[in-house]
Design an enzyme around this catalytic site. Structure first.
Site, PDB file in Angstrom:
ATOM      1  N   LEU A 172       0.853  -1.186   0.000  1.00 23.69           N
ATOM      2  CA  LEU A 172       0.000   0.000   0.000  1.00 23.69           C
ATOM      3  C   LEU A 172       0.889   1.236   0.000  1.00 23.69           C
ATOM      4  CD1 LEU A 172      -2.727   1.445   0.282  1.00 23.69           C
ATOM      5  CD2 LEU A 172      -2.506   1.178   2.761  1.00 23.69           C
ATOM      6  N   ASP A 173       0.737   2.056  -1.031  1.00 22.63           N
ATOM      7  CA  ASP A 173       1.559   3.252  -1.192  1.00 22.63           C
ATOM      8  C   ASP A 173       0.692   4.479  -0.939  1.00 22.63           C
ATOM      9  OD1 ASP A 173       3.383   5.176  -1.822  1.00 22.63           O
ATOM     10  OD2 ASP A 173       3.424   4.765  -3.974  1.00 22.63           O
ATOM     11  N   THR A 174       0.803   5.045   0.271  1.00 23.36           N
ATOM     12  CA  THR A 174      -0.009   6.221   0.603  1.00 23.36           C
ATOM     13  C   THR A 174       0.388   7.435  -0.210  1.00 23.36           C
ATOM     14  OG1 THR A 174       1.497   6.739   2.429  1.00 23.36           O
ATOM     15  CG2 THR A 174      -0.445   5.409   2.936  1.00 23.36           C
ATOM     16  N   ASN A 176       0.890   7.243  -3.461  1.00 15.35           N
ATOM     17  CA  ASN A 176       0.450   7.014  -4.831  1.00 15.35           C
ATOM     18  C   ASN A 176      -0.748   7.915  -5.126  1.00 15.35           C
ATOM     19  OD1 ASN A 176      -0.490   6.102  -7.296  1.00 15.35           O
ATOM     20  ND2 ASN A 176      -0.542   3.944  -6.736  1.00 15.35           N
TER      21      ASN A 176
END
Length: 292
Positions: A172-174, A176
């Site tokens: 999970l890439d916050t 992105n």
């Protein structure tokens, strides 16, 4: 009297400052090019040595001058976009410097060197201890991040395109913030090698042939829905990434499973992680429930 020459002073500051910025980049999980890190370390070392070389700077209170020394390298290396980021990077740099300096000199004294006998100071041994401690900090922080922090943001993804399926591990890439330009759909960034099996041989050849000429992908058959998505990232101020619509995605976390239709994946030609631990960067909207 013990004399420290300017080149030795510069070398010590350059090596230690570079190690400090290197550790900070790991703590904030922001990859920085080696060239930029080295230039930042050189800039910090030059600013420190100027305090001794430039006469009028000697009249500036040391506390004030030393306070501003890390600011310019931080601005160059990490490129903070607002004052809060700058303060965060500055605070982390000072904290790492204090920990690294304290442990380095503590180990120096533990080895039996008398702090009063400064003439016995071995510059190269001191630098060596600093490098070893910096590497120890880095590997320790890396282990903690990989073992305890990243698994919280780890998900299993399954992409389904017609009768083809692929499974991969995503993070999970916050950070992105990729969306398709017109429809404003969130984009999941995926390594091409992991999903190329979803496409026909003709589509694969086209993707690989025009990976550096994305505009020409408009020639591709309209059976596959595609988007050209602009982006900005660390190390690349601007660029375009190819977005392709996938029929279905299944997101899994432990025993929880969610299904999404017509998802957009952004195809990355290069590995997303140096250690190849994750193959995709999941957009946060798929977690907070804004994508149905």
């Amino acid at each position: 009297m013990y004399v420290v020459y300017m080149d030795v002073l510069f070398c010590i500051n350059f090596i230690m400052d570079t190690i400090i910025f290197w550790i900070v980049s790991m703590l904030i999980n922001q990859p920085v090019k080696v060239k930029r890190m080295i230039v930042g370390g050189l800039l910090a070392a030059v600013l420190y040595c100027m305090l001794i070389v430039v006469p009028f700077l000697q009249y500036v209170p040391y506390s004030i001058y030393s306070f501003f020394i890390p600011v310019f390298p931080i601005l160059y290396i990490f490129r903070p976009i607002h004052i809060r980021q700058l303060l965060k990077y500055y605070s982390l740099s000072m904290l790492v410097a204090a920990l690294l300096g304290g442990t380095t000199f503590s180990l120096w004294y533990m080895l039996g060197y008398d702090s009063r006998a400064i003439s016995e100071l071995n510059i190269f041994m001191l630098i060596g201890i600093g490098v070893i401690m910096g590497f120890t900090f880095y590997t320790s922080f890396y282990y903690i991040r990989r073992r305890f922090i990243l698994p919280t943001f780890e998900y299993q993804l399954q992409f389904i395109q017609k009768d083809k399926k692929v499974m991969l591990r995503a993070l999970l890439d916050t950070g992105n913030c990729l969306y398709t330009p017109i429809t404003h759909q969130p984009v999941i960034v995926v390594e091409y090698d992991m999903v190329k099996g979803l496409f026909t041989e003709e589509e694969q050849k086209f993707f690989e042939r025009f990976s550096d000429h994305l505009v020409e992908l408009e020639q591709l058959d309209d059976d596959i829905i595609k988007h050209l998505i602009p982006f900005n990232s660390i190390g690349c101020e601007s660029g375009m990434i190819l977005g392709v619509e996938i029929d279905e995605m299944i997101l899994e976390k432990m025993s929880t499973q969610r299904h999404f239709n017509k998802c957009i994946i952004g195809i990355a030609q290069m590995p997303l992680f140096n250690d190849h631990s994750y193959k995709a960067l999941l957009h946060p909207e798929y977690i907070i429930g804004e994508v149905g």
